[in-house]
Design a protein around this motif. Structure first.
Motif, PDB file in Angstrom:
ATOM      1  N   PRO A   1       0.836  -1.213   0.000  1.00 31.47           N
ATOM      2  CA  PRO A   1       0.000   0.000   0.000  1.00 31.47           C
ATOM      3  C   PRO A   1       0.865   1.256   0.000  1.00 31.47           C
ATOM      4  O   PRO A   1       2.076   1.206   0.253  1.00 31.47           O
ATOM      5  CB  PRO A   1      -0.800  -0.117   1.310  1.00 31.47           C
ATOM      6  CG  PRO A   1      -0.696  -1.550   1.704  1.00 31.47           C
ATOM      7  CD  PRO A   1       0.628  -2.038   1.199  1.00 31.47           C
TER       8      PRO A   1
ATOM      9  N   HIS B   1       2.549  -0.020  -8.960  1.00 33.11           N
ATOM     10  CA  HIS B   1       1.273   0.216  -8.291  1.00 33.11           C
ATOM     11  C   HIS B   1       0.139  -0.599  -8.898  1.00 33.11           C
ATOM     12  O   HIS B   1      -0.865  -0.849  -8.239  1.00 33.11           O
ATOM     13  CB  HIS B   1       0.913   1.714  -8.354  1.00 33.11           C
ATOM     14  CG  HIS B   1       1.403   2.495  -7.175  1.00 33.11           C
ATOM     15  ND1 HIS B   1       2.711   2.858  -7.032  1.00 33.11           N
ATOM     16  CD2 HIS B   1       0.744   2.954  -6.084  1.00 33.11           C
ATOM     17  CE1 HIS B   1       2.843   3.539  -5.896  1.00 33.11           C
ATOM     18  NE2 HIS B   1       1.672   3.609  -5.307  1.00 33.11           N
TER      19      HIS B   1
ATOM     20  N   VAL C   1      -1.396  -3.546  -9.313  1.00 32.82           N
ATOM     21  CA  VAL C   1      -1.320  -4.869  -8.707  1.00 32.82           C
ATOM     22  C   VAL C   1      -1.746  -5.951  -9.690  1.00 32.82           C
ATOM     23  O   VAL C   1      -1.180  -7.053  -9.716  1.00 32.82           O
ATOM     24  CB  VAL C   1      -2.178  -4.927  -7.424  1.00 32.82           C
ATOM     25  CG1 VAL C   1      -2.205  -6.344  -6.856  1.00 32.82           C
ATOM     26  CG2 VAL C   1      -1.635  -3.952  -6.385  1.00 32.82           C
TER      27      VAL C   1
ATOM     28  N   ASP D   1       4.487  -3.623   4.232  1.00 34.94           N
ATOM     29  CA  ASP D   1       3.515  -2.738   4.870  1.00 34.94           C
ATOM     30  C   ASP D   1       4.174  -2.139   6.101  1.00 34.94           C
ATOM     31  O   ASP D   1       4.789  -2.865   6.901  1.00 34.94           O
ATOM     32  CB  ASP D   1       2.244  -3.511   5.259  1.00 34.94           C
ATOM     33  CG  ASP D   1       1.092  -2.573   5.621  1.00 34.94           C
ATOM     34  OD1 ASP D   1       1.068  -1.440   5.096  1.00 34.94           O
ATOM     35  OD2 ASP D   1       0.222  -2.980   6.413  1.00 34.94           O
TER      36      ASP D   1
ATOM     37  N   GLN E   1      -1.965 -13.323  -2.850  1.00 31.47           N
ATOM     38  CA  GLN E   1      -3.280 -12.690  -2.928  1.00 31.47           C
ATOM     39  C   GLN E   1      -4.247 -13.231  -1.887  1.00 31.47           C
ATOM     40  O   GLN E   1      -5.173 -12.526  -1.482  1.00 31.47           O
ATOM     41  CB  GLN E   1      -3.881 -12.902  -4.322  1.00 31.47           C
ATOM     42  CG  GLN E   1      -3.212 -12.099  -5.404  1.00 31.47           C
ATOM     43  CD  GLN E   1      -3.865 -12.301  -6.757  1.00 31.47           C
ATOM     44  OE1 GLN E   1      -4.755 -11.547  -7.146  1.00 31.47           O
ATOM     45  NE2 GLN E   1      -3.434 -13.314  -7.493  1.00 31.47           N
TER      46      GLN E   1
ATOM     47  N   TYR F   1      -4.340  -3.970   2.234  1.00 32.55           N
ATOM     48  CA  TYR F   1      -4.911  -3.234   1.102  1.00 32.55           C
ATOM     49  C   TYR F   1      -6.308  -2.714   1.368  1.00 32.55           C
ATOM     50  O   TYR F   1      -6.656  -1.606   0.967  1.00 32.55           O
ATOM     51  CB  TYR F   1      -4.886  -4.102  -0.167  1.00 32.55           C
ATOM     52  CG  TYR F   1      -3.571  -4.033  -0.887  1.00 32.55           C
ATOM     53  CD1 TYR F   1      -3.281  -2.990  -1.756  1.00 32.55           C
ATOM     54  CD2 TYR F   1      -2.585  -4.982  -0.666  1.00 32.55           C
ATOM     55  CE1 TYR F   1      -2.071  -2.904  -2.399  1.00 32.55           C
ATOM     56  CE2 TYR F   1      -1.360  -4.906  -1.310  1.00 32.55           C
ATOM     57  CZ  TYR F   1      -1.111  -3.870  -2.177  1.00 32.55           C
ATOM     58  OH  TYR F   1       0.114  -3.782  -2.808  1.00 32.55           O
TER      59      TYR F   1
ATOM     60  N   GLN G   1      -5.294   2.016  -1.868  1.00 34.18           N
ATOM     61  CA  GLN G   1      -4.901   1.010  -2.826  1.00 34.18           C
ATOM     62  C   GLN G   1      -3.568   1.392  -3.443  1.00 34.18           C
ATOM     63  O   GLN G   1      -3.301   2.546  -3.722  1.00 34.18           O
ATOM     64  CB  GLN G   1      -5.962   0.896  -3.923  1.00 34.18           C
ATOM     65  CG  GLN G   1      -7.276   0.327  -3.429  1.00 34.18           C
ATOM     66  CD  GLN G   1      -7.176  -1.161  -3.090  1.00 34.18           C
ATOM     67  OE1 GLN G   1      -6.463  -1.888  -3.760  1.00 34.18           O
ATOM     68  NE2 GLN G   1      -7.871  -1.589  -2.068  1.00 34.18           N
ATOM     69  N   ALA G   2      -2.701   0.380  -3.690  1.00 32.48           N
ATOM     70  CA  ALA G   2      -1.399   0.653  -4.332  1.00 32.48           C
ATOM     71  C   ALA G   2      -1.548   0.583  -5.842  1.00 32.48           C
ATOM     72  O   ALA G   2      -2.488   0.072  -6.350  1.00 32.48           O
ATOM     73  CB  ALA G   2      -0.371  -0.366  -3.874  1.00 32.48           C
TER      74      ALA G   2
END
Length: 256
Positions: free
Chosen positions: A39, A211, A213, A227, A241, A250, A255-256
């Motif tokens: 993130p 970013h 994902v 994180d 995942q 997340y 959100q990344a």
């Protein structure tokens, strides 16, 4: 047993009173596309910049291709065998695409000052080889037709490709890509994905911070998730995942 290209462990980095990285590491084997995600504010960019010499770590072990290296300066890391791109494109805008790639190739040349001044046969032959290799790389990334164009005149996506070609010109042990899909449209992202697959097919190794994902999970062989400056998951994309810590990181933040 797979050959270990990059081993990093025990990395700590503090900015004043902020502990940006705490005991972070990763292992990348030859031929992998390795993803580094997390993130916003997770520390992935800091870790990436430490690996590539932009930031000096407070502690850590760094081994590239079986040889220790000290990430104390970008040019030293490039000499060791890591070539990186940047999120904000850093080309020589008024030089041609071909000249940009040739500049990257000069990292591996042997001609000294005297040979360059007097234009010896060795220097002339080496310069011809540099030009040939640069032309091959422009063809490989799909922009050979723009060889004589100034870099600033190329489209955004083609500038990204040019930056990758220049990085490849250094013949790196590891190609480190800093958010290469940033700012790209869907078509450009697909073309980027195809290029990275071709690079991998040549036996090259890639570290990817990104970013997007979805792109990472569909492309990478293995992923490390950060994180708050710590590793919270490592493994194949499908496994990562499903990791509860990753899901919480997340869903609980940007959100990344």
């Amino acid at each position: 047993m797979s050959e270990l290209i990059l081993h990093v462990s025990g990395v700590n980095k503090r900015f004043g009173g902020l502990q940006a990285l705490g005991d972070v590491g990763l292992d990348i084997t030859r031929g992998q596309i390795y993803g580094l995600i997390g993130p916003n504010g997770a520390g992935k960019t800091t870790f990436f910049n430490v690996i590539t010499g932009l930031y000096t770590p407070d502690s850590g072990e760094f081994v590239l291709g079986g040889e220790p290296y000290a990430p104390t300066a970008v040019h030293k890391v490039a000499e060791a065998g890591i070539a990186r791109t940047f999120q904000n494109i850093r080309l020589f805008p008024d030089m041609t695409a071909l000249e940009n790639v040739m500049v990257g190739r000069h990292v591996r040349t042997k001609s000294g000052l005297a040979r360059a001044i007097f234009k010896t046969r060795f220097e002339r032959n080496e310069e011809a080889d540099i030009r040939r290799r640069a032309e091959e790389l422009l063809e490989f990334v799909g922009i050979a037709r723009y060889a004589s164009f100034q870099a600033r005149t190329l489209s955004y996506g083609d500038q990204r490709r040019l930056e990758i070609a220049r990085a490849l010109a250094t013949e790196p042990k590891l190609l480190a890509l800093d958010e290469p899909a940033a700012g790209m449209n869907a078509t450009e992202k697909l073309q980027l994905r195809e290029l990275l697959v071709r690079i991998k097919a040549e036996g090259r190794t890639i570290l990817l911070i990104e970013h997007d994902v979805k792109l990472v999970m569909g492309l990478c062989d293995r992923v490390t998730v950060l994180d708050y400056g710590k590793v919270i998951a490592v493994g194949p994309p499908a496994e990562v995942q499903r990791n509860p810590a990753v899901i919480e990181a997340y869903l609980g933040g940007a959100q990344a």
